[in-house]
Design an enzyme around this catalytic site. Structure first.
Site, PDB file in Angstrom:
ATOM      1  N   ASN A  83      -3.113  -4.197  -1.833  1.00 45.47           N
ATOM      2  CA  ASN A  83      -4.218  -4.060  -2.394  1.00 45.47           C
ATOM      3  C   ASN A  83      -4.593  -2.810  -2.805  1.00 45.47           C
ATOM      4  O   ASN A  83      -5.154  -2.600  -4.059  1.00 45.47           O
ATOM      5  CB  ASN A  83      -5.433  -4.759  -1.544  1.00 45.47           C
ATOM      6  CG  ASN A  83      -5.397  -3.914  -0.094  1.00 45.47           C
ATOM      7  OD1 ASN A  83      -4.534  -4.096   0.796  1.00 45.47           O
ATOM      8  ND2 ASN A  83      -6.600  -3.161   0.131  1.00 45.47           N
ATOM      9  N   HIS A 139      -8.413  -5.360  10.310  1.00 49.09           N
ATOM     10  CA  HIS A 139      -8.739  -6.377   9.130  1.00 49.09           C
ATOM     11  C   HIS A 139      -8.670  -7.918   9.732  1.00 49.09           C
ATOM     12  O   HIS A 139      -9.339  -8.731   8.985  1.00 49.09           O
ATOM     13  CB  HIS A 139      -7.678  -6.228   7.973  1.00 49.09           C
ATOM     14  CG  HIS A 139      -7.655  -5.260   7.151  1.00 49.09           C
ATOM     15  ND1 HIS A 139      -8.860  -4.829   6.482  1.00 49.09           N
ATOM     16  CD2 HIS A 139      -6.867  -3.984   7.079  1.00 49.09           C
ATOM     17  CE1 HIS A 139      -8.697  -3.535   5.966  1.00 49.09           C
ATOM     18  NE2 HIS A 139      -7.684  -3.081   6.226  1.00 49.09           N
ATOM     19  N   TYR A 195      -1.791   5.888  -1.985  1.00 48.30           N
ATOM     20  CA  TYR A 195      -3.125   5.758  -1.704  1.00 48.30           C
ATOM     21  C   TYR A 195      -3.761   7.074  -2.544  1.00 48.30           C
ATOM     22  O   TYR A 195      -3.182   7.737  -3.160  1.00 48.30           O
ATOM     23  CB  TYR A 195      -3.469   6.374  -0.216  1.00 48.30           C
ATOM     24  CG  TYR A 195      -3.031   4.974   0.793  1.00 48.30           C
ATOM     25  CD1 TYR A 195      -4.102   4.154   1.034  1.00 48.30           C
ATOM     26  CD2 TYR A 195      -1.935   4.811   1.418  1.00 48.30           C
ATOM     27  CE1 TYR A 195      -4.013   3.089   1.851  1.00 48.30           C
ATOM     28  CE2 TYR A 195      -1.861   3.919   2.086  1.00 48.30           C
ATOM     29  CZ  TYR A 195      -2.804   2.990   2.557  1.00 48.30           C
ATOM     30  OH  TYR A 195      -2.916   1.825   3.313  1.00 48.30           O
ATOM     31  N   ASP A 232       0.899  -1.182  -0.152  1.00 51.64           N
ATOM     32  CA  ASP A 232       0.064  -0.171  -0.192  1.00 51.64           C
ATOM     33  C   ASP A 232       0.843   1.265   0.009  1.00 51.64           C
ATOM     34  O   ASP A 232       0.808   1.947   0.865  1.00 51.64           O
ATOM     35  CB  ASP A 232      -0.920   0.000   1.340  1.00 51.64           C
ATOM     36  CG  ASP A 232      -2.414  -0.783   0.808  1.00 51.64           C
ATOM     37  OD1 ASP A 232      -2.185  -1.335  -0.313  1.00 51.64           O
ATOM     38  OD2 ASP A 232      -3.128  -0.847   1.691  1.00 51.64           O
TER      39      ASP A 232
END
Length: 327
Positions: A117, A219, A82, A79
């Site tokens: 992701n 998560h 962003y 990641d």
């Protein structure tokens, strides 16, 4: 380190998309350790927000710790940008979130990165392109690869394709070029990882991926990785699995093996405010921004977590006998 690259011609872009190989096989990279064989590095994840959400503050403290440790390199757990990766090779987000933020002299070392992701929501191939190194020579990002660094072997693994929910939703776009068919991609990756782990004779084996295997953060555990990765890691005496994804800092021990689960995903936006119950052996959890340091010798690995103000908020170590096990 924040210079701009010249515009890329269409032929160059076509070369990147259609000639540059994209595959799951583990490529091998060499990193020369210090003369005394020791290895020092920092780990940060989930960071790329143009300095916002305390990213710049964390970067400043990383630079200070880098001076103290005499870093060999930096590990990014994904990641990287962003909210949706980067759009292409000339996306200013690359410079604004990376080159212009991690400016300390001690951080001008190689950065070894994997995709998260959120990176897959953008142009994933652009992050993998060696052309980005024309913009900032520190950048090295591949889907999966092996880093041989003397006393330790690092196995960087592309975890996003393992997670079912990204394939079961139509609400978001993911750049699956080079991944589909998914089942074949995962099968080949697991095969290559197992072969590499078996062949490794390094004193320490460290696996790096974006998604947590074990986590009490927002998560939580990744069931897919528990099923696919954990048996391989334990069977091949992997010492630690390092990840991001949860925007926190964690140290979790296995119940029935020496394998450690270490989360360093506090590079920018954090403070989720929720903690999950777990039957895992949780040694430390911090729901906030920060990063991790790791120091490795032949007989000892020391790691520590730091918050956005540079305070050491947790530390631990793992030791090994100087006598190598008989195979």
């Amino acid at each position: 380190m924040g210079w701009a690259s010249p515009p890329l011609h269409s032929a160059t872009i076509l070369w990147m998309y259609f000639v540059l190989p994209v595959f799951a096989e583990l490529q091998r990279v060499q990193h020369q350790p210090k003369h005394d064989g020791t290895l020092n590095f920092l780990v940060v994840g989930d960071w790329g927000r143009k300095g916002k959400y305390n990213q710049s503050l964390v970067a400043t403290q990383m630079g200070k710790m880098g001076d103290i440790l005499d870093l060999d390199f930096v590990v990014s757990t994904g990641d990287n940008f962003y909210k949706s990766g980067i759009k292409g090779l000339n996306d200013p987000n690359f410079v604004q979130s990376f080159s212009n933020i991690y400016t300390a002299k001690s951080l001008r070392k190689q950065w070894y990165s994997v995709l998260g992701n959120h990176d897959y929501r953008g142009n994933a191939l652009a992050q993998l392109s060696p052309i980005l190194r024309r913009i900032d020579r520190r950048w090295f990002c591949q889907r999966s690869f092996i880093l041989n660094a003397g006393v330790a072997d690092f196995f960087f693994i592309d975890t996003t394709p393992f997670i079912n929910k990204y394939f079961n939703t139509s609400s978001r776009h993911y750049d699956w070029r080079g991944v589909l068919p998914r089942e074949k991609y995962i099968k080949n990756l697991l095969k290559d990882l197992e072969e590499a782990l078996v062949k490794s004779s390094a004193r320490w084996k460290i696996v790096v991926g974006h998604h947590a295997i074990r986590s009490i953060g927002h998560h939580g555990d990744s069931v897919e990785l528990i099923n696919h990765l954990v048996p391989l890691l334990k069977a091949n005496n992997v010492d630690m699995y390092i990840n991001g994804h949860d925007h926190c800092l964690q140290h979790i021990s296995s119940i029935n093996s020496p394998l450690l689960y270490l989360t360093s995903g506090g590079g920018s936006k954090a403070w989720r405010g929720d903690v999950k119950e777990s039957d895992s052996d949780v040694k430390f959890f911090y729901d906030g921004q920060g990063f991790m340091s790791v120091q490795i010798t032949e007989t000892e690995t020391k790691f520590a977590f730091y918050n956005a103000f540079g305070d050491r908020i947790h530390h631990s170590r793992v030791t090994k006998s100087t006598m190598h096990p008989v195979s």
